[in-house]
Design a protein around this motif. Structure first.
Motif, PDB file in Angstrom:
ATOM      1  N   ALA A  79      45.309  37.788  34.598  1.00 42.84           N
ATOM      2  CA  ALA A  79      46.303  37.254  33.657  1.00 42.84           C
ATOM      3  C   ALA A  79      46.556  35.759  33.861  1.00 42.84           C
ATOM      4  O   ALA A  79      46.889  35.052  32.910  1.00 42.84           O
ATOM      5  N   TYR A  80      46.430  35.288  35.102  1.00 42.81           N
ATOM      6  CA  TYR A  80      46.747  33.891  35.411  1.00 42.81           C
ATOM      7  C   TYR A  80      45.603  33.237  36.209  1.00 42.81           C
ATOM      8  O   TYR A  80      45.815  32.736  37.322  1.00 42.81           O
ATOM      9  N   PRO A  81      44.404  33.191  35.656  1.00 41.77           N
ATOM     10  CA  PRO A  81      43.247  32.722  36.444  1.00 41.77           C
ATOM     11  C   PRO A  81      43.339  31.273  36.919  1.00 41.77           C
ATOM     12  O   PRO A  81      42.797  30.945  37.969  1.00 41.77           O
ATOM     13  N   ASP A  82      44.012  30.421  36.192  1.00 39.36           N
ATOM     14  CA  ASP A  82      44.084  29.011  36.583  1.00 39.36           C
ATOM     15  C   ASP A  82      45.409  28.639  37.245  1.00 39.36           C
ATOM     16  O   ASP A  82      45.574  27.507  37.692  1.00 39.36           O
ATOM     17  N   LYS A  83      46.334  29.581  37.295  1.00 41.07           N
ATOM     18  CA  LYS A  83      47.665  29.286  37.823  1.00 41.07           C
ATOM     19  C   LYS A  83      47.999  30.042  39.101  1.00 41.07           C
ATOM     20  O   LYS A  83      48.928  29.672  39.811  1.00 41.07           O
ATOM     21  N   LEU A  84      47.276  31.131  39.376  1.00 38.51           N
ATOM     22  CA  LEU A  84      47.548  31.967  40.538  1.00 38.51           C
ATOM     23  C   LEU A  84      46.287  32.129  41.367  1.00 38.51           C
ATOM     24  O   LEU A  84      45.230  32.438  40.835  1.00 38.51           O
ATOM     25  N   SER A  85      46.428  31.897  42.660  1.00 40.52           N
ATOM     26  CA  SER A  85      45.335  32.157  43.601  1.00 40.52           C
ATOM     27  C   SER A  85      45.800  33.244  44.558  1.00 40.52           C
ATOM     28  O   SER A  85      46.949  33.244  44.991  1.00 40.52           O
ATOM     29  N   ILE A  86      44.898  34.153  44.860  1.00 43.50           N
ATOM     30  CA  ILE A  86      45.205  35.186  45.847  1.00 43.50           C
ATOM     31  C   ILE A  86      44.356  34.907  47.072  1.00 43.50           C
ATOM     32  O   ILE A  86      43.159  34.638  46.972  1.00 43.50           O
ATOM     33  N   TYR A  87      45.003  34.951  48.217  1.00 47.31           N
ATOM     34  CA  TYR A  87      44.359  34.694  49.500  1.00 47.31           C
ATOM     35  C   TYR A  87      44.534  35.951  50.340  1.00 47.31           C
ATOM     36  O   TYR A  87      45.586  36.185  50.920  1.00 47.31           O
ATOM     37  N   PRO A 108      37.952  39.835  43.414  1.00 49.61           N
ATOM     38  CA  PRO A 108      37.291  38.551  43.153  1.00 49.61           C
ATOM     39  C   PRO A 108      37.894  37.353  43.874  1.00 49.61           C
ATOM     40  O   PRO A 108      37.322  36.272  43.845  1.00 49.61           O
ATOM     41  N   TRP A 109      39.016  37.515  44.514  1.00 49.00           N
ATOM     42  CA  TRP A 109      39.704  36.372  45.117  1.00 49.00           C
ATOM     43  C   TRP A 109      39.204  36.107  46.536  1.00 49.00           C
ATOM     44  O   TRP A 109      38.415  36.851  47.095  1.00 49.00           O
ATOM     45  N   THR A 110      39.715  35.034  47.110  1.00 48.43           N
ATOM     46  CA  THR A 110      39.376  34.637  48.473  1.00 48.43           C
ATOM     47  C   THR A 110      39.839  35.711  49.450  1.00 48.43           C
ATOM     48  O   THR A 110      41.003  36.088  49.459  1.00 48.43           O
ATOM     49  N   ASN A 111      38.915  36.205  50.257  1.00 49.03           N
ATOM     50  CA  ASN A 111      39.228  37.176  51.295  1.00 49.03           C
ATOM     51  C   ASN A 111      38.736  36.643  52.625  1.00 49.03           C
ATOM     52  O   ASN A 111      37.574  36.260  52.749  1.00 49.03           O
ATOM     53  N   VAL A 112      39.623  36.613  53.606  1.00 48.70           N
ATOM     54  CA  VAL A 112      39.285  36.099  54.925  1.00 48.70           C
ATOM     55  C   VAL A 112      39.698  37.104  55.999  1.00 48.70           C
ATOM     56  O   VAL A 112      40.554  37.954  55.770  1.00 48.70           O
ATOM     57  N   SER A 113      39.087  36.954  57.168  1.00 49.98           N
ATOM     58  CA  SER A 113      39.461  37.775  58.325  1.00 49.98           C
ATOM     59  C   SER A 113      38.776  37.206  59.548  1.00 49.98           C
ATOM     60  O   SER A 113      37.666  36.687  59.462  1.00 49.98           O
ATOM     61  N   ASP A 114      39.437  37.315  60.702  1.00 48.98           N
ATOM     62  CA  ASP A 114      38.733  36.967  61.932  1.00 48.98           C
ATOM     63  C   ASP A 114      38.334  38.234  62.683  1.00 48.98           C
ATOM     64  O   ASP A 114      37.810  38.168  63.786  1.00 48.98           O
ATOM     65  N   LEU A 115      38.590  39.390  62.053  1.00 46.63           N
ATOM     66  CA  LEU A 115      38.205  40.697  62.584  1.00 46.63           C
ATOM     67  C   LEU A 115      38.777  40.951  63.981  1.00 46.63           C
ATOM     68  O   LEU A 115      38.212  41.685  64.767  1.00 46.63           O
ATOM     69  N   LYS A 116      39.932  40.344  64.265  1.00 46.67           N
ATOM     70  CA  LYS A 116      40.578  40.524  65.567  1.00 46.67           C
ATOM     71  C   LYS A 116      41.803  41.424  65.481  1.00 46.67           C
ATOM     72  O   LYS A 116      42.475  41.644  66.476  1.00 46.67           O
ATOM     73  N   TYR A 117      42.140  41.853  64.282  1.00 44.64           N
ATOM     74  CA  TYR A 117      43.282  42.740  64.075  1.00 44.64           C
ATOM     75  C   TYR A 117      44.541  42.123  64.661  1.00 44.64           C
ATOM     76  O   TYR A 117      44.887  41.011  64.321  1.00 44.64           O
ATOM     77  N   TRP A 118      45.226  42.769  65.542  1.00 47.78           N
ATOM     78  CA  TRP A 118      46.526  42.305  66.026  1.00 47.78           C
ATOM     79  C   TRP A 118      46.409  41.179  67.053  1.00 47.78           C
ATOM     80  O   TRP A 118      47.407  40.600  67.443  1.00 47.78           O
ATOM     81  N   GLN A 119      45.204  40.852  67.508  1.00 39.67           N
ATOM     82  CA  GLN A 119      45.039  39.739  68.442  1.00 39.67           C
ATOM     83  C   GLN A 119      44.867  38.405  67.715  1.00 39.67           C
ATOM     84  O   GLN A 119      44.791  37.367  68.350  1.00 39.67           O
ATOM     85  N   SER A 120      44.820  38.423  66.424  1.00 38.86           N
ATOM     86  CA  SER A 120      44.652  37.207  65.642  1.00 38.86           C
ATOM     87  C   SER A 120      45.894  36.321  65.761  1.00 38.86           C
ATOM     88  O   SER A 120      47.020  36.818  65.736  1.00 38.86           O
ATOM     89  N   PRO A 121      45.719  35.010  65.874  1.00 37.92           N
ATOM     90  CA  PRO A 121      46.879  34.109  65.902  1.00 37.92           C
ATOM     91  C   PRO A 121      47.713  34.192  64.620  1.00 37.92           C
ATOM     92  O   PRO A 121      48.907  33.915  64.630  1.00 37.92           O
ATOM     93  N   VAL A 122      47.092  34.592  63.537  1.00 37.34           N
ATOM     94  CA  VAL A 122      47.804  34.717  62.262  1.00 37.34           C
ATOM     95  C   VAL A 122      48.921  35.758  62.366  1.00 37.34           C
ATOM     96  O   VAL A 122      49.979  35.621  61.757  1.00 37.34           O
ATOM     97  N   VAL A 123      48.697  36.781  63.175  1.00 44.71           N
ATOM     98  CA  VAL A 123      49.689  37.854  63.351  1.00 44.71           C
ATOM     99  C   VAL A 123      50.991  37.284  63.889  1.00 44.71           C
ATOM    100  O   VAL A 123      52.069  37.565  63.365  1.00 44.71           O
ATOM    101  N   SER A 124      50.899  36.455  64.919  1.00 51.19           N
ATOM    102  CA  SER A 124      52.128  35.876  65.471  1.00 51.19           C
ATOM    103  C   SER A 124      52.695  34.800  64.555  1.00 51.19           C
ATOM    104  O   SER A 124      53.914  34.699  64.392  1.00 51.19           O
ATOM    105  N   ASP A 125      51.821  34.005  63.922  1.00 49.81           N
ATOM    106  CA  ASP A 125      52.305  32.952  63.019  1.00 49.81           C
ATOM    107  C   ASP A 125      53.120  33.528  61.868  1.00 49.81           C
ATOM    108  O   ASP A 125      54.095  32.929  61.425  1.00 49.81           O
ATOM    109  N   TYR A 126      52.706  34.698  61.360  1.00 48.41           N
ATOM    110  CA  TYR A 126      53.376  35.323  60.220  1.00 48.41           C
ATOM    111  C   TYR A 126      54.254  36.509  60.612  1.00 48.41           C
ATOM    112  O   TYR A 126      54.742  37.233  59.760  1.00 48.41           O
TER     113      TYR A 126
END
Length: 164
Positions: A79-87, A108-126
């Motif tokens: 619905a919003y291809p130029d206004k919304l990005s999903i990460y 179709p959107w950007t999908n990322v992972s470091d495959l570390k599950y709960w050991q990822s720094p992103v877990v603590s950051d968020y």
């Protein structure tokens, strides 16, 4: 007089500093940077999506509620291809499960992972404790809403994008 000027200067500094934005996970904060590899191994920074409304979606292939919400995310993405990005940030630890879920869901959107599950720094950051979890951030990286799903998510995105 000198004392009054010093007091006014001190109060000015306090007021200015109290309104400064900080990096964090509360509404009004600047979303912490994420810079993780996509399915091809290329790092994609969250900040590279600045300029559009961004939905950061923490999910996993084994998470039923995450998979259940994907049709709505596809609808919003279309619905919003130029206004919304999903990460999408996967909490999977096995690449075949992660990439298989992306292919099966036709995400179709950007999908990322470091495959570390709960050991990822992103877990603590968020402050991630479970999935699904999402953050809606504006074009400047400021958190507008968090952990909203279903009709509430759809209504919030519609409200933000149809006003522009």
């Amino acid at each position: 007089m000198k004392k009054t000027v010093l007091i006014l200067a001190f109060l000015c500094c306090v007021i200015t500093n109290s309104k400064a934005q900080v990096v964090g996970v509360d509404v009004g904060n600047i979303a912490p940077e994420i810079d993780l590899p996509d399915t091809k191994g290329e790092k994609i920074a969250l900040s590279s999506l600045r300029g559009t409304l961004v939905l950061i979606d923490f999910w996993a292939s084994w998470c039923g509620p995450c998979i259940k919400e994907q049709p709505l995310l596809i609808k919003l993405n279309n619905a919003y291809p130029d206004k919304l990005s999903i990460y999408g940030v996967s909490m999977d630890t096995k690449k075949p499960l992660w990439t298989g879920a992306i292919a099966k869901g036709k995400l179709p959107w950007t999908n990322v992972s470091d495959l570390k599950y709960w050991q990822s720094p992103v877990v603590s950051d968020y402050m991630l404790q479970s999935v699904p979890l999402n953050f809606l951030i504006d074009k400047n990286g400021i958190i507008l809403a968090k952990n909203i799903h279903g009709q509430a998510l759809e209504a919030k995105i519609k409200e933000l994008l149809e006003v522009q």
